[in-house]
Design an enzyme around this catalytic site. Structure first.
Site, mmCIF file in Angstrom:
data_model
loop_
_atom_site.group_PDB
_atom_site.id
_atom_site.type_symbol
_atom_site.label_atom_id
_atom_site.label_comp_id
_atom_site.label_asym_id
_atom_site.label_seq_id
_atom_site.Cartn_x
_atom_site.Cartn_y
_atom_site.Cartn_z
ATOM 1 N N HIS A 54 -7.505 -3.579 15.673
ATOM 2 C CA HIS A 54 -6.987 -2.234 15.392
ATOM 3 C C HIS A 54 -8.134 -1.351 14.918
ATOM 4 O O HIS A 54 -8.833 -1.696 13.977
ATOM 5 C CB HIS A 54 -5.893 -2.286 14.312
ATOM 6 N N TYR A 87 1.595 3.840 7.498
ATOM 7 C CA TYR A 87 1.893 3.825 6.060
ATOM 8 C C TYR A 87 2.558 5.163 5.742
ATOM 9 O O TYR A 87 1.937 6.209 5.942
ATOM 10 C CB TYR A 87 0.616 3.686 5.234
ATOM 11 N N LYS A 139 -4.775 -6.814 1.235
ATOM 12 C CA LYS A 139 -5.992 -7.438 0.727
ATOM 13 C C LYS A 139 -5.822 -8.859 0.183
ATOM 14 O O LYS A 139 -6.814 -9.490 -0.191
ATOM 15 C CB LYS A 139 -6.605 -6.557 -0.372
ATOM 16 N N TYR A 193 -10.684 -0.426 3.569
ATOM 17 C CA TYR A 193 -9.644 -1.071 4.376
ATOM 18 C C TYR A 193 -10.243 -2.134 5.302
ATOM 19 O O TYR A 193 -9.706 -3.240 5.427
ATOM 20 C CB TYR A 193 -8.846 -0.033 5.184
HETATM 21 C C1 PHB Z 1 2.007 -6.963 7.203
HETATM 22 O O1 PHB Z 1 1.846 -6.884 8.419
HETATM 23 O O2 PHB Z 1 2.784 -7.792 6.721
HETATM 24 C C2 PHB Z 1 1.270 -6.028 6.312
HETATM 25 C C3 PHB Z 1 0.361 -5.140 6.872
HETATM 26 C C4 PHB Z 1 -0.319 -4.276 6.057
HETATM 27 C C5 PHB Z 1 -0.085 -4.269 4.698
HETATM 28 C C6 PHB Z 1 0.812 -5.165 4.128
HETATM 29 C C7 PHB Z 1 1.492 -6.054 4.953
HETATM 30 O O3 PHB Z 1 -0.734 -3.378 3.911
#
Ligand code: PHB
Length: 389
Positions: free
Chosen positions: A72, A200, A296, A384
């Site tokens: 990604h 998000y 994380k 990130y």
């Molecule tokens: C997940 O895919 O479970 C996931 C992805 C990103 C996050 C937390 C969980 O920040």
């Protein structure tokens, strides 16, 4: 029985360290309290930093991750009626890889089987003895028999509730904790992800996250009160709530289906210092927890694995113990930065019960600044995709 290293906990960090050591001819036994099926049934996050990917390759366990994992190059963030992208490729030149922790664990068990590493499942009542002496040992019971393992080092990869951290005396340990006043309700469903990148969402109804495992497996979350139980949330109620929190274009194209897993996790920040006591070393959740906003958890465990692996390697191969001596300090330096990032993302994206009108406007200003300011985006992107080890 005697081995060089006892690893307590057969989750991904213990298995990864075990695999790295085995490849260097360093003998490590893994003790796991549960069964393999139980460990493989746990659904965890699914975003891997490049540092983690590199460690898996170094352990020669990366083949399936590389072929099935999805790189990604960015994430999306939404608030009010706005939606923007953080472009990892442009800002950092580094992608993250979406590949479930469950799959990582499965690959590591398969590799461990193939390499003939010893794993004891259903190891009950594990106790660490003489951690601050030159001759530590671990006892546990297996099929009702008490067993003893003598070793050089004990590595605690047994998670937040494990015995390892509690073995370090209270007067030596300093615990730092922050609990958040909400949880995440997570749903896994066999449906195509709503977006090709993670979204998000900060909405007035609370945080939501659209994530995925593969092209036909989606993972979604909504912020919920800590008092809620998964049973309070029918699938319909979950999908309705998710739709109301994500951008309208995503809500319209969301494909829903029956949930195949539904659970609620509390959010917590936690660090225990130091991460070493004598010959006992804490690794991953045994020493620290981050809230999942930023994915994380596993990645931070991996940086611990890296420092420990390097330290053990120098010790066994070159007789140089500086890496082990510096482990706690080196690992904590990075951990606190990741704690800061995860706390920051959590504050930025959630609705807090006690938030005043002022707090809300500040949060919005922060989102607007991030939306328009490339330097702010760069800070997020660098964190990130993962800080260097
Ligand atoms: C997940 O895919 O479970 C996931 C992805 C990103 C996050 C937390 C969980 O920040």
């Amino acid at each position: 029985m005697r081995t060089q290293v006892v690893i307590i906990g057969g989750g991904p960090s213990g298995l990864l360290l075990g695999q790295l050591l085995l490849r260097q001819g360093i003998d490590a036994v893994v003790l796991e309290r549960r069964t393999r099926d139980y460990v493989l049934g746990r659904i965890r996050a699914g975003v891997l930093e490049v540092g983690f990917v590199n460690l898996m390759q170094e352990a020669q366990v990366g083949a399936r991750m590389l072929s099935e994992g999805i790189p990604h190059d960015g994430i999306r963030i939404s608030y009010d009626d706005e939606l923007f992208r953080i472009d990892f490729a442009r800002l950092t030149g580094t992608p993250v890889v979406v590949y479930g922790q469950t799959e990582v664990t499965r690959d590591l068990y398969d590799a461990r089987d193939a390499a003939g590493g010893k794993t004891v499942f259903r190891a009950e009542n594990v106790q660490i003895h003489g951690a601050n002496t030159d001759a530590p040992h671990v006892t546990y019971s297996e099929d009702g028999q008490i067993r003893r393992l003598d070793c050089d080092y004990v590595i605690g990869c047994d998670g937040f509730h494990g015995v390892s951290r509690r073995t370090i005396p209270q007067n030596i340990r300093r615990d730092h904790e922050k609990a958040y006043p909400f949880g995440w309700l997570g749903v896994l469903s066999q449906t195509p992800p709503v977006s090709e990148e993670l979204i998000y969402a900060n909405s007035e109804r609370g945080f939501a996250l659209c994530s995925m495992r593969n092209p036909n497996l989606s993972r979604y979350y909504v912020q919920c009160p800590l008092s809620d139980q998964p049973g309070d949330w029918s699938d319909d109620r979950f999908w309705d709530e998710l739709r109301r929190r994500i951008p309208p274009a995503a809500a319209e194209t969301l494909i829903t289906g029956p949930s195949i897993e539904k659970s609620i996790a509390p959010l917590r920040s936690f660090v225990s210092e130091p991460m070493r006591w004598g010959r006992l070393f804490l690794c991953g959740d045994a020493g620290h927890i981050v809230p999942p906003t930023g994915a994380k958890g596993l990645n931070t465990a991996a940086s611990d694995v890296h420092y420990l692996y390097q330290g053990l390697l120098s010790h066994y191969l070159d007789g140089d113990s500086a890496g082990l001596d510096n482990y706690s300090a080196d690992a904590l330096l990075r951990i606190w930065k990741v704690e800061r990032f995860s706390w920051c993302m959590t504050n930025l994206l959630h609705r807090f019960p006690e938030q005043s009108g002022f707090d809300l406007r500040i949060q919005r200003a922060e989102l607007e600044f991030l939306h328009e300011n490339e330097a702010a985006q760069m800070v997020l992107a660098q964190n990130y995709v993962g800080l260097p080890y």
